[in-house]
Write an enzyme that holds these catalytic residues in place. Structure first.
Site, PDB file in Angstrom:
ATOM      1  N   GLY A 302      26.020  23.130 -86.113  1.00  0.00           N
ATOM      2  CA  GLY A 302      26.069  24.233 -85.142  1.00  0.00           C
ATOM      3  C   GLY A 302      24.668  24.643 -84.707  1.00  0.00           C
ATOM      4  CG  ASP A 303      22.004  26.092 -87.576  1.00  0.00           C
ATOM      5  OD1 ASP A 303      22.711  27.024 -87.165  1.00  0.00           O
ATOM      6  OD2 ASP A 303      21.703  25.935 -88.779  1.00  0.00           O
TER       7      ASP A 303
END
Ligand code: 26A
Length: 348
Positions: A302-303
């Site tokens: 996600g990052d």
């Protein structure tokens, strides 16, 4: 073959604040999670009863140490794709120890311009990353990261860095640490009419930090989240949960200070399409599905998505290019341990 074309954006154009954490990552059996009452794919703050996890991972599970911390991960990935140092500036708090040295070295060698606040006598934060198949569960012991104070942003050099940036990115995670700093950065972005981007970060943020989240939301131009985080937000708001598209539409419709720039929500859902929600429109962006044998771990996916997105956004690229690059970066990071990359970026 790689053409090594670097981008040409101004130094310091992007500023981020977050928790610099060293990830302690290992593959564990499911009963390890159960013993600590943790769920797959969760992200929580460590309580006293979680403290033995870190030693156990190192002693019994051949844990790897990797640079982590959600915002710092995103900015490292943006730097990797931009191939131009010091585009992104990062603020967060560390201790005065070897872990801080490792984090700084990894961030700087990625090209990130780090300006840590240093808290003596408190160790640098760590995050246990418990890998079970394609899932990862995170348990953060913020330690020094929890000591970030707004005066760090008010030091003359740092103040200038914040004021001179054009884009701002802060995680929902940072709401657990220092909402006044977030409000100050958001207000600066607003006064200068510059984009302010945030992330829902984890379900527990909506469950336990809704008040500071709602306080900053009127400033947020782009909000990122995954399906579990969006559902948690909906539940905390007493919205009918279920349909991610409807949740996204309600999220973008919440109060906004600058109505000239309507809020955008970007919701990821693993290997299902990314949703781009703008007012009443929802667009889908497909994700290339990886074979199970290609997946090393999903920690940092996600990052990395946000990092890829930011690398294009700061170049003024269209939202569809930003999202395609987000998907590229997430796919790459999943094939590597933690939020790390290998080789040159291949996004064109
Ligand atoms: C406040 N919390 C819980 C956290 C985090 C966090 N970063 C900041 N604050 N909990 C986990 N992480 C980081 O998220 C990355 C994966 O998305 C981990 O360090 C990991 O690198």
């Amino acid at each position: 073959m790689c053409d090594r074309i670097s981008s040409n954006v101004r130094e310091g154009i992007l500023v981020g604040c977050g928790n610099p954490l060293l990830d302690i990552s290992a593959v564990v059996p499911l009963d390890f999670l159960q013993r600590y009452s943790m769920n797959e794919d969760d992200a929580i703050l460590a309580e006293d009863r979680h403290m033995p996890i870190y030693g156990e991972l190192v002693e019994g599970y051949r844990a790897e140490f990797l640079a982590g911390g959600s915002v710092q991960n995103s900015l490292r990935i943006a730097q990797w794709i931009l191939r131009q140092p010091k585009v992104a500036v990062f603020f967060g708090c560390v201790g005065e120890d070897r872990y801080a040295d490792i984090l700084k070295e990894k961030a700087s060698s990625a090209g990130l311009d780090v300006h840590y606040q240093v808290k003596r006598d408190v160790p640098t934060g760590t995050c246990a990353v418990l890998i079970t198949g394609t899932h990862r569960s995170l348990c953060a012991n913020l330690a020094a990261a929890n000591n970030f104070t707004i005066d760090h942003l008010e030091e003359p050099g740092n103040k200038a860095l914040v004021e001179n940036a054009q884009y701002y990115y802060i995680s929902g995670f940072f709401l657990t640490v220092n909402p006044p700093s977030i409000m100050q950065v958001a207000a600066t972005a607003h006064a200068k009419q510059r984009p302010f981007l945030m992330n829902l970060s984890a379900p527990f943020i909506s469950q336990f930090y809704m008040a500071p989240l709602l306080a900053v939301l009127p400033y947020v131009d782009i909000i990122f989240g995954n399906e579990a985080e969006a559902q948690a937000f909906a539940e905390a708001q007493n919205w009918p949960s279920g349909d991610l598209r409807e949740i996204g539409k309600r999220l973008v419709a919440l109060d906004k200070l600058n109505p000239a720039r309507p809020r955008i929500a970007i919701l990821t859902q693993g290997c299902d399409p990314v949703l781009l929600i703008q007012q009443d429109s929802v667009q889908e962006f497909p994700v290339t599905k990886l074979a199970v044998h290609e997946i090393v771990d999903t920690n940092g996916a996600g990052d990395a998505f946000v990092g890829g997105f930011l690398s294009q956004f700061v170049q003024g690229k269209s939202l569809d290019v930003c999202i395609r690059c987000g998907n590229y970066a997430a796919g790459h990071i999943i094939k590597n341990p933690g939020c790390t990359y290998s080789g040159e970026p291949e996004f064109v």
